[in-house]
Design a protein around this motif. Structure first.
Motif, mmCIF file in Angstrom:
data_model
loop_
_atom_site.group_PDB
_atom_site.id
_atom_site.type_symbol
_atom_site.label_atom_id
_atom_site.label_comp_id
_atom_site.label_asym_id
_atom_site.label_seq_id
_atom_site.Cartn_x
_atom_site.Cartn_y
_atom_site.Cartn_z
ATOM 1 N N MET A 1 0.840 -1.197 0.000
ATOM 2 C CA MET A 1 0.000 0.000 0.000
ATOM 3 C C MET A 1 0.877 1.249 0.000
ATOM 4 O O MET A 1 1.833 1.333 0.772
ATOM 5 C CB MET A 1 -0.908 0.026 1.243
ATOM 6 C CG MET A 1 -1.903 -1.119 1.313
ATOM 7 S SD MET A 1 -2.909 -1.091 2.799
ATOM 8 C CE MET A 1 -4.005 0.271 2.426
ATOM 9 N N PRO A 2 0.571 2.221 -0.874
ATOM 10 C CA PRO A 2 1.372 3.452 -0.876
ATOM 11 C C PRO A 2 1.187 4.225 0.431
ATOM 12 O O PRO A 2 0.089 4.275 0.986
ATOM 13 C CB PRO A 2 0.827 4.233 -2.075
ATOM 14 C CG PRO A 2 -0.495 3.640 -2.377
ATOM 15 C CD PRO A 2 -0.455 2.226 -1.917
ATOM 16 N N GLU A 3 2.275 4.819 0.905
ATOM 17 C CA GLU A 3 2.248 5.605 2.139
ATOM 18 C C GLU A 3 2.522 7.051 1.796
ATOM 19 O O GLU A 3 3.344 7.355 0.927
ATOM 20 C CB GLU A 3 3.301 5.074 3.114
ATOM 21 C CG GLU A 3 3.210 5.674 4.511
ATOM 22 C CD GLU A 3 4.227 5.063 5.453
ATOM 23 O OE1 GLU A 3 3.832 4.389 6.418
ATOM 24 O OE2 GLU A 3 5.439 5.265 5.206
ATOM 25 N N ILE A 4 1.816 7.953 2.454
ATOM 26 C CA ILE A 4 1.994 9.374 2.167
ATOM 27 C C ILE A 4 1.978 10.160 3.464
ATOM 28 O O ILE A 4 1.285 9.795 4.426
ATOM 29 C CB ILE A 4 0.892 9.878 1.195
ATOM 30 C CG1 ILE A 4 1.241 11.255 0.644
ATOM 31 C CG2 ILE A 4 -0.481 9.878 1.870
ATOM 32 C CD1 ILE A 4 0.378 11.686 -0.532
ATOM 33 N N ALA A 5 2.757 11.228 3.498
ATOM 34 C CA ALA A 5 2.830 12.073 4.687
ATOM 35 C C ALA A 5 1.627 13.012 4.741
ATOM 36 O O ALA A 5 1.139 13.484 3.707
ATOM 37 C CB ALA A 5 4.127 12.880 4.677
ATOM 38 N N VAL A 6 1.149 13.270 5.949
ATOM 39 C CA VAL A 6 0.061 14.226 6.167
ATOM 40 C C VAL A 6 0.678 15.502 6.728
ATOM 41 O O VAL A 6 1.404 15.466 7.728
ATOM 42 C CB VAL A 6 -1.001 13.676 7.144
ATOM 43 C CG1 VAL A 6 -2.104 14.707 7.365
ATOM 44 C CG2 VAL A 6 -1.582 12.373 6.615
ATOM 45 N N LEU A 7 0.414 16.623 6.065
ATOM 46 C CA LEU A 7 0.990 17.905 6.465
ATOM 47 C C LEU A 7 -0.057 18.798 7.114
ATOM 48 O O LEU A 7 -1.263 18.657 6.854
ATOM 49 C CB LEU A 7 1.586 18.625 5.248
ATOM 50 C CG LEU A 7 2.529 17.829 4.339
ATOM 51 C CD1 LEU A 7 2.985 18.709 3.176
ATOM 52 C CD2 LEU A 7 3.730 17.310 5.114
#
Length: 207
Positions: A1-7
């Protein structure tokens, strides 16, 4: 699963989230996205162009000169296409350019567009974004903080009039809700900015 940062709105990372593979992690289908963009642009056409044929131009009822004996070419009307102020040959008339694609094709195109933004690192997730007043400067500061200096599409989880109106004053910046997303706007934006609450809604709709 792709992981992405939350800003946050200041561009600082607050957490990381996992994105659904079935929505944000597929292999983008370029052909289907192209078909969807063509369909969208065709459906935007008004199709209101109109010109007059020789039957619709006023005047021209009288034969300009007699059929024979003048030495000139025979003419039946001064509203024939070769005459100044004459009618238009095959004149364009109002028409409908719109057409539709199958539901499976539309869904695949949307997933492909979303996945392409994740793959190209052009998707930004915000933890939240609300405003207490109408202030374009607040939206501009947020865009600068997250590194979006050009065209951007901001996806909100719910209708926020203050954010929508404030962002509308910035050239190249558009806002959308999950149910108004379209492939053209996603691909046309340099940065795809999604509020965290909207990510869950997108996954719920397209998973």
């Amino acid at each position: 699963m792709p992981e992405i940062a939350v800003l946050d709105r200041n561009g600082k990372e607050v957490e990381k989230i996992q994105l659904a593979d079935s929505v944000f992690g597929i292999e983008p289908n370029v052909s289907v996205m192209h078909d969807m963009v063509k369909c969208y642009l065709a459906n935007q056409r008004q199709g209101t162009q109109s010109a007059l044929t020789r039957a619709e131009v006023s005047g021209g009822g009288k034969k300009p000169w007699r059929q024979k004996g003048t030495g000139r070419a025979r003419q039946g009307s001064t509203r024939a296409p070769q005459w100044y102020h004459g009618g238009i040959v095959f004149a364009p008339k109002p028409r409908d350019y719109s057409y539709s694609l199958n539901k499976k094709v539309r869904r695949l195109a949307m997933k492909s567009a979303l996945s392409s933004k994740v793959r190209d690192n052009e998707m930004i997730v915000l933890d939240s974004f609300t405003m207490d007043e109408y202030k374009t400067k607040t939206v501009a500061a947020m865009l600068k903080a997250v590194g979006s200096e050009k065209k951007a599409l901001i996806v909100l989880p719910e209708n926020d009039k203050k954010v929508i109106a404030s962002a509308g004053n910035i050239p190249g910046v558009k806002t959308a809700l999950v149910n108004t997303l379209n492939v053209y706007d996603i691909l046309n934006a340099d940065k795809f900015i999604v509020v965290k609450g909207a990510v869950a809604q997108i996954e719920e709709v397209y998973a």
